[in-house]
Scaffold this active site. Structure first.
Site, PDB file in Angstrom:
ATOM      1  CG  ASP A   1      -1.221   4.732   3.708  1.00 21.87           C
ATOM      2  OD1 ASP A   1      -1.847   4.030   4.512  1.00 21.87           O
ATOM      3  OD2 ASP A   1       0.004   4.908   3.777  1.00 21.87           O
TER       4      ASP A   1
ATOM      5  CG  ASP B   1      -1.097   1.207   7.381  1.00 20.75           C
ATOM      6  OD1 ASP B   1      -1.428   2.144   6.637  1.00 20.75           O
ATOM      7  OD2 ASP B   1       0.051   0.713   7.379  1.00 20.75           O
TER       8      ASP B   1
END
Length: 509
Positions: A298, A104
């Site tokens: 992201d 992440d």
């Protein structure tokens, strides 16, 4: 927008003055748990040992502390897909316990399950690690879907298909959670690869990759390839996977040149979007609209998320240019799937989507483009006769997020050393021999503002304002208390007044 921000700040400060809340820190995460069966072919034939070299722009190729690296060790070291997340295997503790960890780039904590949970098959047992040390502090993180609480500690970590060596890492041991671990996912923790500003409970907790760079001496750069682009949900092959290259770039994972955009602030990987096009049609919005709040890259977000005004303009432009005259509104807002007869793919009905990013030469820009196969995403079939798809774009109240919908089309280079992000055509973003993404440039940026990222107050500034308002609240409370206490001279003065309220940050993907 300015009025809304002002009202929000005052309301927030009021709640801090007169309410006491339990402190959670919110880090964005968006995972779709639908069942995919995805496949991909990645050319793994190039196998070589290479000394640390440069690409001519000061960008180091992948290396380990000895200056040599087996590139195959890191190629295809990820498993998963955009819906359930891409994860990497790690060995934690002494002796090593192997867990799958979600990658992440939108958070900064390294957190792993440290207690049983119905939806995970195994967890990190701290009692079985002779090198685990708790520091006695607790941490809680609330996501848009779920939350967890645990304790902070340190332990030894190695990556079987990563840089050579063992590092001592800050670990959040998850002891309880709600809605964080979900059915159908095959990971037991999360690897936050963003900057220390996002680390919880504060920036003194050194993030994972910072520790790797410091302890192993690799260049401060990593690159990411996610290979779920445009693949059929009916495939019976293994999930697509991808590659996380720590310490540099792997040339066999991309085609053509790498185009760079500056990282304009080091918290998330924040970039500057100059404009969007649907087909060849410019949306003609003020560039500050695209960067309202922030624009970030992201990997932990499934979709391409757009500020509300931008999202509405994109949907309107797609509707105008699509060959489908009438379309359910539920498809656009994500509440309904659209289905076609098997073999009758819908992608020919939809236009390309393009994002213009400011180049490192700030007077120029470059364009990354995704084909409909990336944002009209296969989800499931019905009775073996229909294929159903979802819209891979959604609206956002918290900025623009370039998530997996776009990232799957590109090899993305997170060049932290030179504060820039690179995009190149991914070698696995191909379907039926046709590329699913495009990149072009340079283009003049003379027709847009010199700074498109100042459309809203940035969060650090909001914190300063919030603390200032808290100070004002404290003064008001002191005055009120003095007014109450001074007339009553016989009142017991041994009591103590404390304010345990804390700021709560809400970042929603």
């Amino acid at each position: 927008m300015a009025h809304t921000t002002s009202v929000s700040i005052w309301a927030f400060a009021f709640s801090l003055c007169f309410g006491v809340t339990k402190c959670y820190f919110s880090i964005p995460l968006k995972i779709y748990t639908g069942k995919y069966n995805l496949s991909s072919e990645v050319d793994l034939t190039p196998l070589r040992l290479g000394a640390l070299t440069s690409d001519g722009n000061g960008l180091s190729l992948a290396s380990d502390p000895t200056g040599k690296v087996n590139f195959l060790d890191m190629v295809n070291n990820l498993q998963g897909d955009s819906g359930r997340g891409y994860y990497i295997e790690m060995s934690i503790g002494t002796p090593g316990q192997k867990l799958n960890i979600l990658v992440d780039t939108g958070s900064s904590n390294f957190a792993v399950a440290a207690a049983p949970h119905p939806f995970i098959t195994h967890y990190f047992n701290t009692a079985l690690s002779s090198t685990y040390k708790s520091d006695g502090h607790t941490v809680g993180v609330r996501y848009t879907q779920g939350n967890w609480e645990g304790e902070l500690g340190i332990d030894h970590v190695s990556i079987p298909r990563g840089p050579n060596g063992t590092i001592i890492i800050n670990i959040a041991a998850i002891l309880s959670s709600d809605g964080f671990f979900l059915p159908g996912v095959n990971w037991q923790g999360i690897l936050g690869l963003a900057y220390p500003m996002l680390a919880r409970p504060d920036s003194s907790v050194e993030p994972f990759f910072n520790s790797v760079v410091q302890q192993l001496g690799i260049p401060d750069i990593f690159s990411l390839q996610m290979c779920g682009a445009g693949l059929s949900a009916s495939s019976t092959a293994d999930p697509a996977g991808g590659s996380l290259i720590m310490g540099g770039i792997e040339p066999t994972l991309y085609r053509g040149s790498v185009w760079y955009t500056p990282i304009i602030e080091e918290w998330y990987y924040q970039v500057e979007v100059l404009k969007l096009e649907v087909g060849n049609q410019n949306l003609d919005l003020d560039c500050r609209e695209y960067n309202m709040d922030k624009a970030i890259v992201d990997s932990g977000t499934t979709l391409l998320r757009l500020p509300v005004n931008v999202f509405n303009a994109v949907v309107e432009a797609i509707t105008r240019s699509s060959l489908i005259q009438e379309f359910s509104s539920g498809f656009w807002d994500g509440t309904k799937l659209a289905c076609w007869l098997k073999g009758e793919t819908p992608w020919r009905f939809f236009p390309k989507l393009s994002i213009y990013l400011r180049a490192t030469n700030t007077s120029q820009s470059f364009r990354i483009t995704i084909l409909p196969q990336l944002y009209i995403q296969p989800i499931t079939d019905v009775d073996g006769t229909l294929d159903c798809f979802r819209f891979g774009v959604s609206s956002s109240a918290n900025g623009l997020v370039i998530g997996a919908t776009v990232m799957e089309g590109f090899y993305v280079v997170f060049d932290r050393a030179q504060q820039r992000l690179g995009f190149a055509l991914s070698s696995c973003a191909v379907n039926g021999g046709a590329a699913l993404s495009e990149i072009a440039g340079p283009f003049s940026a003379a027709d847009v503002a010199s700074d498109c990222s100042n459309g809203a107050l940035k969060e650090p500034l909001l914190w300063v304002i919030s603390y200032a308002l808290m100070a004002v609240c404290a003064v008001v409370l002191i005055i009120l208390l003095l007014l109450l206490v001074l007339p009553c001279r016989r009142r017991d003065r041994s009591g103590e007044i404390t304010d345990e309220s804390s700021l709560v940050r809400h970042r929603i993907k």
